[in-house]
Design a protein around this motif. Structure first.
Motif, PDB file in Angstrom:
ATOM      1  N   GLU A   1       3.309  -0.867  -9.392  1.00  0.00           N
ATOM      2  CA  GLU A   1       1.871  -0.576  -9.413  1.00  0.00           C
ATOM      3  C   GLU A   1       1.250  -0.990 -10.751  1.00  0.00           C
ATOM      4  O   GLU A   1       0.096  -1.409 -10.811  1.00  0.00           O
ATOM      5  CB  GLU A   1       1.632   0.932  -9.177  1.00  0.00           C
TER       6      GLU A   1
ATOM      7  N   THR B   1      -2.357  -2.884 -11.780  1.00  0.00           N
ATOM      8  CA  THR B   1      -3.412  -2.314 -12.634  1.00  0.00           C
ATOM      9  C   THR B   1      -3.600  -3.111 -13.927  1.00  0.00           C
ATOM     10  O   THR B   1      -4.706  -3.172 -14.462  1.00  0.00           O
ATOM     11  CB  THR B   1      -3.085  -0.854 -12.982  1.00  0.00           C
TER      12      THR B   1
ATOM     13  N   GLU C   1      -3.870   7.407  -1.631  1.00  0.00           N
ATOM     14  CA  GLU C   1      -3.469   6.629  -2.801  1.00  0.00           C
ATOM     15  C   GLU C   1      -4.393   6.933  -3.968  1.00  0.00           C
ATOM     16  O   GLU C   1      -3.966   7.009  -5.115  1.00  0.00           O
ATOM     17  CB  GLU C   1      -3.496   5.141  -2.467  1.00  0.00           C
TER      18      GLU C   1
ATOM     19  N   LYS D   1      -3.400  10.176  -5.473  1.00  0.00           N
ATOM     20  CA  LYS D   1      -2.155  10.009  -6.223  1.00  0.00           C
ATOM     21  C   LYS D   1      -2.433   9.355  -7.566  1.00  0.00           C
ATOM     22  O   LYS D   1      -1.879   9.743  -8.593  1.00  0.00           O
ATOM     23  CB  LYS D   1      -1.190   9.154  -5.407  1.00  0.00           C
ATOM     24  N   ASP D   2      -3.338   8.333  -7.547  1.00  0.00           N
ATOM     25  CA  ASP D   2      -3.689   7.666  -8.794  1.00  0.00           C
ATOM     26  C   ASP D   2      -4.351   8.634  -9.765  1.00  0.00           C
ATOM     27  O   ASP D   2      -4.112   8.591 -10.970  1.00  0.00           O
ATOM     28  CB  ASP D   2      -4.635   6.495  -8.514  1.00  0.00           C
TER      29      ASP D   2
ATOM     30  N   THR E   1      -3.081  -0.072  -6.564  1.00  0.00           N
ATOM     31  CA  THR E   1      -1.793  -0.008  -5.876  1.00  0.00           C
ATOM     32  C   THR E   1      -1.516  -1.314  -5.146  1.00  0.00           C
ATOM     33  O   THR E   1      -2.436  -2.035  -4.748  1.00  0.00           O
ATOM     34  CB  THR E   1      -1.773   1.144  -4.849  1.00  0.00           C
ATOM     35  N   LYS E   2      -0.255  -1.593  -4.940  1.00  0.00           N
ATOM     36  CA  LYS E   2       0.135  -2.786  -4.171  1.00  0.00           C
ATOM     37  C   LYS E   2      -0.355  -2.672  -2.722  1.00  0.00           C
ATOM     38  O   LYS E   2      -0.797  -3.652  -2.123  1.00  0.00           O
ATOM     39  CB  LYS E   2       1.657  -2.950  -4.201  1.00  0.00           C
ATOM     40  N   GLU E   3      -0.264  -1.465  -2.175  1.00  0.00           N
ATOM     41  CA  GLU E   3      -0.697  -1.260  -0.789  1.00  0.00           C
ATOM     42  C   GLU E   3      -2.175  -1.612  -0.624  1.00  0.00           C
ATOM     43  O   GLU E   3      -2.568  -2.276   0.335  1.00  0.00           O
ATOM     44  CB  GLU E   3      -0.449   0.184  -0.374  1.00  0.00           C
ATOM     45  N   LYS E   4      -2.995  -1.163  -1.573  1.00  0.00           N
ATOM     46  CA  LYS E   4      -4.427  -1.455  -1.496  1.00  0.00           C
ATOM     47  C   LYS E   4      -4.694  -2.935  -1.714  1.00  0.00           C
ATOM     48  O   LYS E   4      -5.590  -3.516  -1.081  1.00  0.00           O
ATOM     49  CB  LYS E   4      -5.185  -0.629  -2.544  1.00  0.00           C
TER      50      LYS E   4
END
Length: 670
Positions: A478, A482, A517, A520-521, A548-551
């Motif tokens: 992650e 960022t 997410e 969590k961030d 995030t990688k997912e986002k």
């Protein structure tokens, strides 16, 4: 940059592509010069020729000639004529408006009827027979009532027709009418039929088992008789030989009779199977209309002239004797034409230009400004965004510019493109571009026979899987996401500059909830100024940063899906539907009827546009909706060359060639 010629060379078309686009446009519009010249001459010397269509049959005859004149393929002309044979059918009307060119407006009604629909139902405008005698509350509870609303987008859009005298020789108003549609999903009887079918199969199995037992019993009896006869022969003398032979012969005859009886039974079984197959075919024909949507109520309002809104519903089944003369059928048909006319303008400027072109230009511009050519995301995105800025510059110069407004020559809302574009842009929203979530939000996740959704979700999954693996080649954690300042600037510019003045669609419904997410961030990165990739109501709901990688995977999938798959779905091969005038008229010459008007076929033909408008419509749908002959498709040898260009294997980019091949194969299978 003020013009296409001022663009850097790498943003322009190849010369062959540009010539193909402009050549197709000019060649088509040249076909209009003859009729337009005669109209100008007629206005100077007397009356211009009136080229109205007097019937659907006459239009169909003219359609073939017009198609050949403007350069349509024979297959497209043939397909257009097929549309002409079925366009009056309600299921075909519904099919086209939910999964044709404008496939993003359908929404499930939840909680009950509200607003105009509620008032119309209270006044008895929605007859029970239209929803197969069901209670409307039960239909809504089952999730089988849907709507398409066009009124808000068309609010404030004035009538067109300023170019009507030049094009048709006669000053005519082309009416912009607000139009909404309520659709009903018929209740399925498949479950009940399956239960009955299961019971029948069980009964047949029992009968077959009984028949098998009977056959065994007969065989056993024959065997015993045969053994007895043989025993009798061995004990008999030669003098009784004739008697024994006769006895054996009688037994043989009995056995032959049994065989013939079995053959007869087999023939009957074959007949039963044939009959069963015929019933299956009949059932399949019946089930073609099972679960399908049908329009049940259309709302029309000529708000520009202050006319009262009207509501129209289909005639009761079995009450229409002649579709050419029955006023109930013709009034419903005319209402559907007004809806398709409203849909035409919103599709061309909203769905096609605003979302499938203008939005992509924002993405491409930010990419070129913020991502270096060596950046892994530039390498991922650039093949998809190549040419988008150039083609949009050409469109603004040659199709929608005030002095080159091609849409004003045939479309009711064409005189007010800028206002229409502004209204359409109000509906642009990041969340609605996350394809699986969008279908679920609109209540369409389980709608049967919704092929647009099925294909879109399948292709989204393939694209997302490909992007996920590509991202993993360059972003291992992650923090890699960022700390990528170029990525964050790319994302921020899209929101703040590209869509800075946009409010997210439906923002008034309530504040956005943060996703997991984001929470969590916030917990893990409280020291950061911006504590999440939260989508606020500004900037059409696009995120300001990505953490995030997912986002990141979701974000990139949205961008690439929109410029490729979505654009393809709403652009190519639309001519056979939108180019067939009675099926989807882009403009209409008369105001919508009053509620008690008696509609005739003459009224419908007077409402539809004239020959020159039909010709212009065929030209523009051919230019915009077809592949150019020199367009390169990534397949075969050309595809392998592109893989070598974009999939070089070195350093952190190793493995890209395999991903191209893997996901390219999956895409090809779909």
């Amino acid at each position: 940059v003020k013009s296409y010629e001022d663009l850097p060379r790498f943003l322009q078309f190849r010369e062959a592509q540009l010539n193909a686009f402009l050549g197709a446009k000019d060649a088509g519009l040249d076909k209009l010069k003859g009729p337009v010249f005669l109209n100008i001459l007629g206005n100077c010397c007397g009356a211009p020729p009136q080229r109205d269509f007097n019937s659907f049959a006459q239009y169909a005859e003219s359609f073939t000639k017009m198609g050949e004149l403007v350069g349509w393929l024979k297959t497209d002309i043939k397909d257009g004529l097929k549309v002409g044979e079925i366009f009056q059918d309600d299921t075909e009307f519904a099919r086209q408006i939910i999964q044709g060119p404008n496939s993003t407006k359908l929404r499930q009604i939840k909680g009950g009827l509200f607003g105009k629909w509620y008032e119309a139902n209270e006044k008895g405008m929605l007859p029970k027979y239209a929803i197969d005698g069901e209670d409307i509350e039960d239909v809504i509870k089952d999730g089988r009532l849907f709507e398409i609303l066009n009124s808000e987008v068309l609010d404030g859009i004035g009538h067109g027709g300023k170019a009507s005298k030049l094009i048709t020789g006669t000053d005519k108003t082309w009416y912009v009418v607000q139009a909404d549609c309520l659709l009903y999903q018929r209740k399925s009887t498949k479950v009940e039929e399956k239960e009955v079918e299961k019971e029948q199969e069980q009964q047949q199995e029992q009968e077959q088992a009984q028949e098998n037992e009977n056959e065994k019993a007969i065989e056993k009896e024959d065997k015993e008789k045969k053994e007895k006869n043989e025993f009798d022969i061995s004990l008999s003398s030669s003098s009784t030989y004739q008697f024994s032979t006769t006895a054996t012969s009688g037994s043989t005859n009995t056995w032959v009779d049994k065989v013939e009886e079995k053959n007869t039974e087999k023939e009957k079984e074959k007949e039963k199977l044939i009959e069963k197959k015929e019933k299956v075919i009949e059932k399949e024909e019946k089930e073609k209309n099972e679960d399908l949507l049908v329009p049940v109520l259309i709302r029309l309002e000529n708000k520009n002239d202050g006319e009262k809104e009207t509501f129209w519903h289909p005639p009761e089944q079995g009450t229409v004797r002649d579709s050419k003369t029955d006023p109930k059928h013709l009034s419903w048909l005319l209402a559907k034409m007004y809806f398709r006319c409203a849909d035409w303008g919103i599709y061309s400027i909203g769905t096609h230009y605003a979302r499938a072109h203008a939005m992509n230009e924002v993405f491409a511009t930010s990419m070129y400004r913020n991502l270096p050519s060596a950046h892994p995301l530039f390498r991922l995105l650039q093949p998809h965004f190549q040419g988008i800025i150039g083609i949009n510059m050409q469109a603004r110069a040659n199709l929608i510019a005030p002095d080159q407004n091609a849409f004003a020559k045939f479309m009711s809302s064409g005189d007010n493109l800028l206002d229409l574009l502004v209204n359409c842009c109000k509906e642009l929203d990041y969340k609605s571009m996350v394809v699986p979530d969008d279908f679920e939000t609109r209540g369409l996740k389980d709608l049967p026979s919704y092929f647009y959704r099925d294909d879109a979700v399948a292709l989204w999954g393939i694209l997302k899987g490909y992007i996920e693996e590509m991202v993993s080649l360059s972003y291992f954690s992650e923090d890699d996401v960022t700390k990528d300042e170029e990525l964050q600037k790319f994302v921020e510019e899209i929101k703040e500059i590209g869509f800075g003045s946009f409010e997210r669609a439906g923002a008034e419904a309530g504040a956005d909830k943060e996703d997991k997410e984001d929470k969590k961030d916030k917990e893990n990165k409280e020291d950061k100024e911006d504590k999440g990739d939260k989508e606020d109501n500004r900037g059409a709901g696009f995120p300001k940063c990505i953490l995030t990688k997912e986002k990141l995977v979701e974000y990139l999938t949205v961008l690439i899906f929109n410029v490729s798959i979505f654009h393809t779905s709403v652009n190519f091969k639309v001519n056979k539907y939108l180019g067939y005038l009675p099926n989807a008229p882009p403009s209409l010459r008369l105001t919508p009827p009053a509620q008690d008007d008696v509609i005739t076929m003459e009224r419908i033909m007077e409402t539809l546009p004239q020959y020159e408008v039909a010709l212009a419509t065929m030209v523009i749908t051919e230019v915009l909706g077809n592949f150019f002959s020199n367009r390169a498709i990534l397949r075969g040898d050309h595809g392998r060359k592109q893989i070598r260009i974009y999939g070089r294997e070195h350093g952190r980019f190793s493995g890209t060639r395999g991903l191209y091949q893997k996901y390219g194969q999956e895409h090809g299978e779909i």
